[in-house]
Design a protein around this motif. Structure first.
Motif, PDB file in Angstrom:
ATOM      1  N   ASN A 112       0.835  -1.204   0.000  1.00 28.51           N
ATOM      2  CA  ASN A 112       0.000   0.000   0.000  1.00 28.51           C
ATOM      3  C   ASN A 112       0.869   1.253   0.000  1.00 28.51           C
ATOM      4  O   ASN A 112       0.603   2.214  -0.720  1.00 28.51           O
ATOM      5  N   THR A 124      -0.827  -1.570  -4.505  1.00 31.99           N
ATOM      6  CA  THR A 124      -2.172  -2.110  -4.348  1.00 31.99           C
ATOM      7  C   THR A 124      -2.972  -1.210  -3.423  1.00 31.99           C
ATOM      8  O   THR A 124      -2.404  -0.476  -2.611  1.00 31.99           O
ATOM      9  N   ASP A 125      -4.307  -1.256  -3.577  1.00 31.64           N
ATOM     10  CA  ASP A 125      -5.212  -0.541  -2.675  1.00 31.64           C
ATOM     11  C   ASP A 125      -5.931  -1.514  -1.747  1.00 31.64           C
ATOM     12  O   ASP A 125      -6.814  -1.128  -0.987  1.00 31.64           O
ATOM     13  N   GLU A 126      -5.566  -2.780  -1.857  1.00 35.39           N
ATOM     14  CA  GLU A 126      -6.229  -3.800  -1.051  1.00 35.39           C
ATOM     15  C   GLU A 126      -5.909  -3.616   0.430  1.00 35.39           C
ATOM     16  O   GLU A 126      -4.791  -3.294   0.814  1.00 35.39           O
ATOM     17  N   LYS A 127      -6.925  -3.811   1.256  1.00 33.69           N
ATOM     18  CA  LYS A 127      -6.740  -3.695   2.698  1.00 33.69           C
ATOM     19  C   LYS A 127      -6.757  -5.084   3.333  1.00 33.69           C
ATOM     20  O   LYS A 127      -7.508  -5.952   2.920  1.00 33.69           O
ATOM     21  N   HIS A 187      -5.680  -4.728 -14.813  1.00 28.39           N
ATOM     22  CA  HIS A 187      -6.140  -4.597 -13.436  1.00 28.39           C
ATOM     23  C   HIS A 187      -6.845  -5.888 -13.016  1.00 28.39           C
ATOM     24  O   HIS A 187      -7.474  -6.559 -13.843  1.00 28.39           O
ATOM     25  N   ILE A 214      -9.492  -7.062  -9.902  1.00 27.87           N
ATOM     26  CA  ILE A 214     -10.302  -6.604  -8.784  1.00 27.87           C
ATOM     27  C   ILE A 214     -11.126  -7.776  -8.256  1.00 27.87           C
ATOM     28  O   ILE A 214     -11.712  -8.541  -9.027  1.00 27.87           O
ATOM     29  N   LYS A 227     -15.180   2.012  -4.507  1.00 28.96           N
ATOM     30  CA  LYS A 227     -13.944   1.279  -4.259  1.00 28.96           C
ATOM     31  C   LYS A 227     -13.278   0.828  -5.552  1.00 28.96           C
ATOM     32  O   LYS A 227     -12.050   0.788  -5.659  1.00 28.96           O
ATOM     33  N   ILE A 228     -14.098   0.469  -6.545  1.00 29.46           N
ATOM     34  CA  ILE A 228     -13.537   0.108  -7.856  1.00 29.46           C
ATOM     35  C   ILE A 228     -12.822   1.311  -8.465  1.00 29.46           C
ATOM     36  O   ILE A 228     -11.698   1.197  -8.962  1.00 29.46           O
ATOM     37  N   GLU A 235     -11.506   3.853  -6.933  1.00 34.71           N
ATOM     38  CA  GLU A 235     -10.274   4.132  -6.192  1.00 34.71           C
ATOM     39  C   GLU A 235      -9.116   3.261  -6.680  1.00 34.71           C
ATOM     40  O   GLU A 235      -7.966   3.705  -6.692  1.00 34.71           O
ATOM     41  N   GLN A 236      -9.415   2.027  -7.066  1.00 36.73           N
ATOM     42  CA  GLN A 236      -8.361   1.091  -7.457  1.00 36.73           C
ATOM     43  C   GLN A 236      -7.853   1.291  -8.875  1.00 36.73           C
ATOM     44  O   GLN A 236      -6.763   0.824  -9.207  1.00 36.73           O
ATOM     45  N   ILE A 237      -8.625   1.991  -9.721  1.00 34.44           N
ATOM     46  CA  ILE A 237      -8.222   2.080 -11.143  1.00 34.44           C
ATOM     47  C   ILE A 237      -7.958   3.518 -11.581  1.00 34.44           C
ATOM     48  O   ILE A 237      -7.737   3.755 -12.773  1.00 34.44           O
TER      49      ILE A 237
END
Length: 225
Positions: free
Chosen positions: A65, A70-73, A208, A210, A218-219, A221-223
């Motif tokens: 992060n 990655t934006d994964e938590k 990408h 997801i 949230k999608i 934010e990730q792209i």
């Protein structure tokens, strides 16, 4: 001979420094592991099964992060995994009545010992975009199912990864149409409106991946950048 001694001393000094760095990192990792274990127990009423391998996965996700990879938590465990051998079951049946909302479903899962933190449960429901998708019925909860899998099942979907490619210079409408085609979102125009609302209309080109289900914000934010 003198040059050899100097080189030897240099490498010994380098090894000493590397050892001290490794030892310091190890101490920080152990301290962080104890703090995270205390937090996991706090949200699980002292019954969390937070292991060293879990801390390694959590730290790895946090480093990625920070690097912007990655934006994964990392998801703290909220489904009870530890069971007494005497009453260990392969599955559990639960009933979700008609008109069950997020709060009521939380009570059902909590009463059946499937979650131990309603706060974390509500966060997952919101991030997955499932707040208004609860379906009434009888559900078989198999042993070892994770929180996301249980919630997805009750909301009529399943956890799955979607891989796609965004072209250089793609517009919000281009990406919206792509995501509609992949059945990740329902409306391209609503996707464009959300991008404009969030002020995020520059998309990262390339491939990408997801994990769905995931709410539109949230999608985005990730792209985007």
């Amino acid at each position: 001979m003198k040059d050899f001694n100097k080189v030897s001393l240099f490498f010994l000094k380098l090894l000493e420094i590397l050892f001290l760095i490794f030892f310091f990192v190890f101490l920080v990792f152990i301290a962080k592991s104890r703090i995270d274990r205390l937090y996991a127990n706090a949200i699980n009423n002292g019954k969390a099964n937070f292991r060293v391998s879990d801390e390694f996965d959590k730290s790895k996700t946090e480093v990625l992060n920070l690097m912007g990879k990655t934006d994964e938590k990392y998801e703290m465990p909220i489904v009870k995994e530890k069971q007494e051998e005497s009453d260990k079951k392969e599955s559990l049946m639960i009933n979700v009545p008609a008109n069950t909302d997020v709060d009521k479903l939380g009570e059902i899962l909590l009463n059946n010992n499937l979650i131990t933190s309603t706060q974390e449960y509500k966060r997952l429901m919101d991030e997955m975009g499932l707040n208004n998708k609860i379906l009434p019925g009888n559900y078989e909860i198999k042993e070892g199912m994770k929180a996301k899998e249980i919630l997805a099942d009750i909301c009529g979907t399943e956890i799955h990864d979607v891989t796609f490619t965004i072209e250089e210079g793609a517009s919000a409408m281009d990406v919206g149409n792509l995501l509609v085609h992949l059945e990740m979102i329902e409306s391209a125009s609503a996707f464009v409106d959300k991008c404009n609302e969030m002020g995020r209309t520059t998309f990262v080109p390339g491939e990408h991946k997801i994990t769905m289900p995931l709410k539109v914000a949230k999608i985005i934010e990730q792209i985007t950048v």
